[in-house]
Design a protein around this motif. Structure first.
Motif, PDB file in Angstrom:
ATOM      1  N   MET A   1      39.297  52.628  46.283  1.00 48.21           N
ATOM      2  CA  MET A   1      40.674  52.348  45.861  1.00 48.21           C
ATOM      3  C   MET A   1      40.761  51.027  45.104  1.00 48.21           C
ATOM      4  SD  MET A   1      42.736  53.296  49.339  1.00 48.21           S
ATOM      5  CE  MET A   1      42.352  54.763  50.282  1.00 48.21           C
ATOM      6  N   LEU A   2      40.059  50.013  45.586  1.00 47.81           N
ATOM      7  CA  LEU A   2      40.092  48.700  44.938  1.00 47.81           C
ATOM      8  C   LEU A   2      39.517  48.780  43.523  1.00 47.81           C
ATOM      9  CD1 LEU A   2      38.906  46.558  47.968  1.00 47.81           C
ATOM     10  CD2 LEU A   2      41.176  46.430  46.898  1.00 47.81           C
TER      11      LEU A   2
ATOM     12  N   GLY B   1      42.881  42.835  43.588  1.00 46.96           N
ATOM     13  CA  GLY B   1      42.009  43.795  44.254  1.00 46.96           C
ATOM     14  C   GLY B   1      40.550  43.540  43.950  1.00 46.96           C
ATOM     15  N   TYR B   2      40.261  43.126  42.705  1.00 50.69           N
ATOM     16  CA  TYR B   2      38.878  42.827  42.345  1.00 50.69           C
ATOM     17  C   TYR B   2      38.385  41.529  42.964  1.00 50.69           C
ATOM     18  CZ  TYR B   2      37.640  46.760  39.424  1.00 50.69           C
ATOM     19  OH  TYR B   2      37.284  48.030  39.004  1.00 50.69           O
ATOM     20  N   SER B   3      39.298  40.634  43.344  1.00 50.10           N
ATOM     21  CA  SER B   3      38.870  39.453  44.089  1.00 50.10           C
ATOM     22  C   SER B   3      38.422  39.837  45.503  1.00 50.10           C
ATOM     23  CB  SER B   3      40.009  38.422  44.143  1.00 50.10           C
ATOM     24  OG  SER B   3      40.234  37.872  42.857  1.00 50.10           O
ATOM     25  N   ILE B   4      39.068  40.841  46.075  1.00 47.86           N
ATOM     26  CA  ILE B   4      38.591  41.366  47.361  1.00 47.86           C
ATOM     27  C   ILE B   4      37.198  41.973  47.179  1.00 47.86           C
ATOM     28  CG2 ILE B   4      39.014  43.025  49.216  1.00 47.86           C
ATOM     29  CD1 ILE B   4      42.010  42.764  48.640  1.00 47.86           C
ATOM     30  N   VAL B   5      37.008  42.717  46.091  1.00 42.40           N
ATOM     31  CA  VAL B   5      35.694  43.300  45.796  1.00 42.40           C
ATOM     32  C   VAL B   5      34.653  42.194  45.644  1.00 42.40           C
ATOM     33  CG1 VAL B   5      34.365  44.634  44.116  1.00 42.40           C
ATOM     34  CG2 VAL B   5      36.676  45.369  44.737  1.00 42.40           C
ATOM     35  N   GLN B   6      35.029  41.100  45.008  1.00 42.45           N
ATOM     36  CA  GLN B   6      34.099  39.979  44.828  1.00 42.45           C
ATOM     37  C   GLN B   6      33.594  39.468  46.176  1.00 42.45           C
ATOM     38  OE1 GLN B   6      35.518  36.900  42.190  1.00 42.45           O
ATOM     39  NE2 GLN B   6      34.132  35.360  43.026  1.00 42.45           N
ATOM     40  N   LEU B   7      34.510  39.332  47.127  1.00 41.87           N
ATOM     41  CA  LEU B   7      34.109  38.875  48.459  1.00 41.87           C
ATOM     42  C   LEU B   7      33.203  39.899  49.131  1.00 41.87           C
ATOM     43  CD1 LEU B   7      34.302  36.753  50.680  1.00 41.87           C
ATOM     44  CD2 LEU B   7      36.366  37.933  51.519  1.00 41.87           C
ATOM     45  N   MET B   8      33.538  41.174  49.018  1.00 40.48           N
ATOM     46  CA  MET B   8      32.695  42.224  49.601  1.00 40.48           C
ATOM     47  C   MET B   8      31.280  42.161  49.029  1.00 40.48           C
ATOM     48  SD  MET B   8      35.427  45.416  49.539  1.00 40.48           S
ATOM     49  CE  MET B   8      34.380  46.572  50.420  1.00 40.48           C
ATOM     50  N   MET B   9      31.164  41.909  47.740  1.00 40.52           N
ATOM     51  CA  MET B   9      29.863  41.886  47.077  1.00 40.52           C
ATOM     52  C   MET B   9      29.037  40.672  47.493  1.00 40.52           C
ATOM     53  SD  MET B   9      31.096  43.185  43.300  1.00 40.52           S
ATOM     54  CE  MET B   9      29.490  43.020  42.514  1.00 40.52           C
ATOM     55  N   THR B  10      29.684  39.515  47.601  1.00 39.12           N
ATOM     56  CA  THR B  10      28.934  38.313  47.986  1.00 39.12           C
ATOM     57  C   THR B  10      28.440  38.431  49.423  1.00 39.12           C
ATOM     58  OG1 THR B  10      30.986  37.160  48.592  1.00 39.12           O
ATOM     59  CG2 THR B  10      30.179  36.834  46.356  1.00 39.12           C
TER      60      THR B  10
ATOM     61  N   PRO C   1      37.551  31.040  38.379  1.00 41.63           N
ATOM     62  CA  PRO C   1      36.713  31.263  39.560  1.00 41.63           C
ATOM     63  C   PRO C   1      36.906  32.664  40.148  1.00 41.63           C
ATOM     64  CG  PRO C   1      38.585  29.880  40.117  1.00 41.63           C
ATOM     65  CD  PRO C   1      38.615  30.050  38.636  1.00 41.63           C
ATOM     66  N   GLU C   2      37.941  33.372  39.685  1.00 40.87           N
ATOM     67  CA  GLU C   2      38.144  34.770  40.087  1.00 40.87           C
ATOM     68  C   GLU C   2      37.180  35.617  39.249  1.00 40.87           C
ATOM     69  OE1 GLU C   2      41.957  32.338  39.967  1.00 40.87           O
ATOM     70  OE2 GLU C   2      40.488  32.965  38.469  1.00 40.87           O
ATOM     71  N   SER C   3      35.904  35.411  39.512  1.00 37.12           N
ATOM     72  CA  SER C   3      34.836  35.852  38.607  1.00 37.12           C
ATOM     73  C   SER C   3      34.790  37.358  38.401  1.00 37.12           C
ATOM     74  CB  SER C   3      33.485  35.374  39.137  1.00 37.12           C
ATOM     75  OG  SER C   3      33.476  33.977  39.290  1.00 37.12           O
TER      76      SER C   3
END
Length: 500
Positions: A165-166, A221-230, A287-289
């Motif tokens: 969804m994200l 939503g993609y900032s949440i994805v960024q955290l999931m990826m790191t 920074p919202e890479s």
């Protein structure tokens, strides 16, 4: 005449006749290369001379424009292009100035901010982790988050947010986009961005609609994805993206590092606003890479287009498999797959993404099965209109099924109607202006640059633009007063409310 001289003359005549009789298919390698170079130069020249607005008023004279004059008209200092044809980069060119004050010319190695095109690469990186078994595409995303959780509320209790969804912008998350930070300003951590805590200059990322119920673009939503990826990779985001995406694709002129390293800053284009003024500090830092942080070149981004084309055809799996590439290019909610806008055109599928940060506008476009595509990057808030005009020229030259010039019928303007429509509005949480000048009506929003765009009337409430393929329909309240308008671009409709 001496016998040896007669023999020499005969040989020369024989060689001459032989060269004249040789068919084109038997041309020497040097001759063939020269012919191909001449044909390509002519093709590029036709693109440079064939620009047109995407929409024209029916009955107006057909006028093709050249790139240099349109760059000047739109106040775009530099534009860089990489054109993909027959499954390869056929040509790359850069025009204008990367930095006006220093008179530094743009080259094909000049770095531009990719802005939201970053999301397409971030999606590829996330799906790479899915295929490694380190992330799950479906299921509650909070089970894959450790240092921060998506705050629970009435919406998430009805439906949990998933990674799918994200990536599709269907999670109901807030924060459309980010403004970035001027050089020298404190940069927030990713957790501060997610919670909207200083020094973050954006609102907290929250779920305010039932997940999977509607499509709504969300950088948050993609900032949440960024955290999931790191957390899943155990690496800083820029390091992971370099290892998993940039390096495998040979993107040697690209980085997600924020701020841009000093070693690369000398090659970066300066950003310019719609009035041609340089952005303070040359550019903003994001920074919202995952949502907006990539610095790159069109030729590097063209490698992304080529990889998606080859992965979808089962010819490469440098980042994702054929099956995952197919998943990326399958629409979920809206016109979006996972990381790309997607359009099924029958004999091929188009995949694309645009991008806009402070002083930069960019567009990535590709087709499956035909091996065609293009990446265009500019260093101006006004770049989107120029990109549209370039796409019309490229499509005409290369026979693309999209971006044909559209004719629309306009009626005469009405000064009294225009006065009632003129005013201040709010569009995507940004100011928008409708300006009346007698029988002419104009629209202006920083979302589309600083230049006013003329509105052509189709009725007393419906208008279209020629600068971009956008239409506007004004809305009335119960008392007949204008209360807002709906802006239509492609298949998407964006409501605006009147503030004054």
């Amino acid at each position: 005449m001496k016998p040896c001289l007669l023999l020499s003359c005969a040989m020369l005549l024989l060689c001459s006749l032989s060269a004249q009789a040789r068919p084109a298919s038997q041309a020497s390698p040097v001759e063939a290369a020269s012919s191909e170079a001449t044909a390509l130069a002519a093709r590029i020249a036709r693109v440079e001379q064939g620009l047109s607005t995407r929409v024209v008023v029916k009955g107006s004279p057909d006028r093709r424009m050249n790139l240099a004059e349109r760059m000047a008209f739109h106040r775009v200092p530099a534009v860089s292009i990489a054109l993909i044809n027959d499954g390869r980069i056929e040509w790359a060119r850069a025009y204008g100035l990367a930095d006006v004050a220093g008179r530094r010319p743009a080259t094909t190695s000049t770095l531009f901010q990719a802005a939201s095109i970053s999301k397409a690469l971030s999606a590829m990186g996330a799906l790479h982790l899915v295929e490694q078994g380190k992330l799950a595409l479906d299921g509650d995303a909070n089970r894959q988050l450790a240092s921060w959780k998506i705050p629970q509320n009435e919406f998430t209790r009805r439906q949990a947010v998933s990674l799918r969804m994200l990536l599709n912008h269907g999670a109901g998350t807030t924060v459309h986009g980010y403004n970035g930070y001027a050089p020298g300003q404190p940069l927030p951590s990713l957790l501060q961005v997610l919670d909207g805590v200083a020094p973050a200059n954006s609102a907290p990322v929250r779920v305010d609609a039932i997940p999977a119920s509607a499509w709504r673009y969300s950088g948050g939503g993609y900032s949440i994805v960024q955290l999931m990826m790191t957390e899943a990779s155990g690496q800083a985001f820029d390091r992971y993206m370099k290892d998993a995406v940039l390096d495998p694709l040979g993107m040697t002129h690209s980085t997600f590092a924020a701020p841009l390293p000093d070693s690369l800053s000398a090659r970066a284009a300066t950003a310019y606003d719609g009035d041609g003024r340089a952005v303070a500090g040359s550019s903003h830092v994001y920074p919202e890479s995952a949502a907006a942080g990539l610095w790159t070149t069109p030729s590097d981004l063209a490698r992304v287009v080529l990889e998606v084309q080859q992965a979808e055809a089962g010819q490469s799996d440098k980042v994702v498999s054929r099956g995952m590439a197919s998943t990326m290019l399958t629409r979920g909610l809206g016109e979006y797959g996972l990381g790309f806008f997607v359009e099924n055109l029958g004999d091929r599928t188009s995949f694309s993404h645009s991008g806009g940060t402070e002083g930069f506008r960019a567009q990535l476009y590709g087709y499956t099965r035909s091996g065609q595509g293009v990446v265009v990057m500019t260093n101006s808030d006004n770049g989107a209109a120029l990109i549209d005009e370039l796409l019309s020229s490229i499509a005409a030259e290369y026979g693309w099924p999209e971006f044909a010039v559209i004719e629309k019928t306009a009626i005469g303007g009405d000064a009294a109607v225009n006065r009632r429509l003129a005013g201040e509005y709010r569009l995507l949480d940004r100011p928008a202006h409708i300006v009346a000048e007698g029988e002419r009506l104009y629209f202006q929003s920083e979302l589309f640059g600083s230049r006013r765009m003329q509105l052509f009337a189709q009725s007393k409430s419906a208008f279209f633009m020629t600068a971009q393929d956008i239409s506007i329909r004004f809305d009335r309240g119960g008392d007949g007063a204008i209360i807002g308008f709906s802006l239509v671009r492609g298949a998407n409709t964006y409501p605006a409310t009147r503030t004054r």
